[in-house]
Write an enzyme that holds these catalytic residues in place. Structure first.
Site, PDB file in Angstrom:
ATOM      1  N   SER A  59      -3.159  -7.795   2.438  1.00  0.00           N
ATOM      2  CA  SER A  59      -3.420  -7.713   3.879  1.00  0.00           C
ATOM      3  C   SER A  59      -3.841  -9.070   4.432  1.00  0.00           C
ATOM      4  O   SER A  59      -3.454  -9.447   5.539  1.00  0.00           O
ATOM      5  CB  SER A  59      -4.508  -6.674   4.159  1.00  0.00           C
ATOM      6  N   ARG A  96      -3.088  -5.944  -8.529  1.00  0.00           N
ATOM      7  CA  ARG A  96      -1.991  -6.897  -8.327  1.00  0.00           C
ATOM      8  C   ARG A  96      -2.024  -8.015  -9.348  1.00  0.00           C
ATOM      9  O   ARG A  96      -1.008  -8.397  -9.900  1.00  0.00           O
ATOM     10  CB  ARG A  96      -2.067  -7.523  -6.928  1.00  0.00           C
ATOM     11  N   LYS A 129     -16.621  -6.861   5.903  1.00  0.00           N
ATOM     12  CA  LYS A 129     -15.504  -7.678   6.361  1.00  0.00           C
ATOM     13  C   LYS A 129     -15.381  -7.629   7.877  1.00  0.00           C
ATOM     14  O   LYS A 129     -15.707  -6.637   8.501  1.00  0.00           O
ATOM     15  CB  LYS A 129     -14.192  -7.137   5.790  1.00  0.00           C
ATOM     16  N   HIS A 186       0.846  -1.203   0.000  1.00  0.00           N
ATOM     17  CA  HIS A 186       0.000   0.000   0.000  1.00  0.00           C
ATOM     18  C   HIS A 186       0.877   1.248   0.000  1.00  0.00           C
ATOM     19  O   HIS A 186       0.640   2.186  -0.764  1.00  0.00           O
ATOM     20  CB  HIS A 186      -0.909   0.041   1.239  1.00  0.00           C
TER      21      HIS A 186
END
Length: 162
Positions: free
Chosen positions: A129, A91, A42, A17
């Site tokens: 993460s 990504r 989440k 990040h």
């Protein structure tokens, strides 16, 4: 002024990040807001205030970055900050479908907002993460994936669970 918002839950804020936002703040934008989302979807390890604090600590050396929390529609929050760009990282190919949908929806909600996608530096292309949390939960070394402040905070959370 050329302003971007970089939204996410950042649970936790990783070196990936930081790399992405640092490159954006150095090479593309005059100001970048890291917008830490309060998420109901989440289950978070860190509270919103903890995630904001950790992102601030991880980016304290970048002068044109500001970290803030938000709840609600991102396009409304971006308007409030006078940002015209939503910055997102891609990504892997599987990220594209979701990000394309979000970008299209945000454009529908506010035609003045553009989305810009950056790919991670090669050394962070695998980093997420979720993986960092999993490694920390299993007692692995996460020091090359997160700042020292995040490492200490995450290890403390993992010890409380066991």
């Amino acid at each position: 002024m050329n302003i971007a918002v970089y939204p996410g839950t950042f649970d936790p804020f990783t070196n990936g990040h930081k790399d992405l936002v640092q490159r954006a703040a150095t090479n593309i934008f005059n100001k970048v807001y890291i917008c830490v989302a309060e998420s109901s979807k989440k289950e978070m390890v860190f509270s919103l205030s903890e995630r904001i604090d950790l992102a601030k600590k991880a980016t304290k050396d970048i002068s044109n970055i500001e970290v803030c929390g938000f709840n609600g529609l991102l396009v409304d929050f971006a308007d409030k900050l006078e940002a015209k760009v939503i910055l997102r990282g891609l990504r892997v190919v599987s990220d594209f479908e979701y990000e394309f949908q979000m970008s299209s929806m945000n454009k529908k909600l506010n035609k003045n907002i553009e989305s810009i996608f950056l790919t991670p530096s090669e050394s962070y292309s695998f980093l997420s993460s979720s993986l960092v949390k999993e490694i920390a939960n299993l007692g692995g070394d996460i020091s090359s994936f997160v700042s020292n402040d995040v490492k200490i905070a995450l290890e403390k959370k993992c010890k409380k669970k066991s």
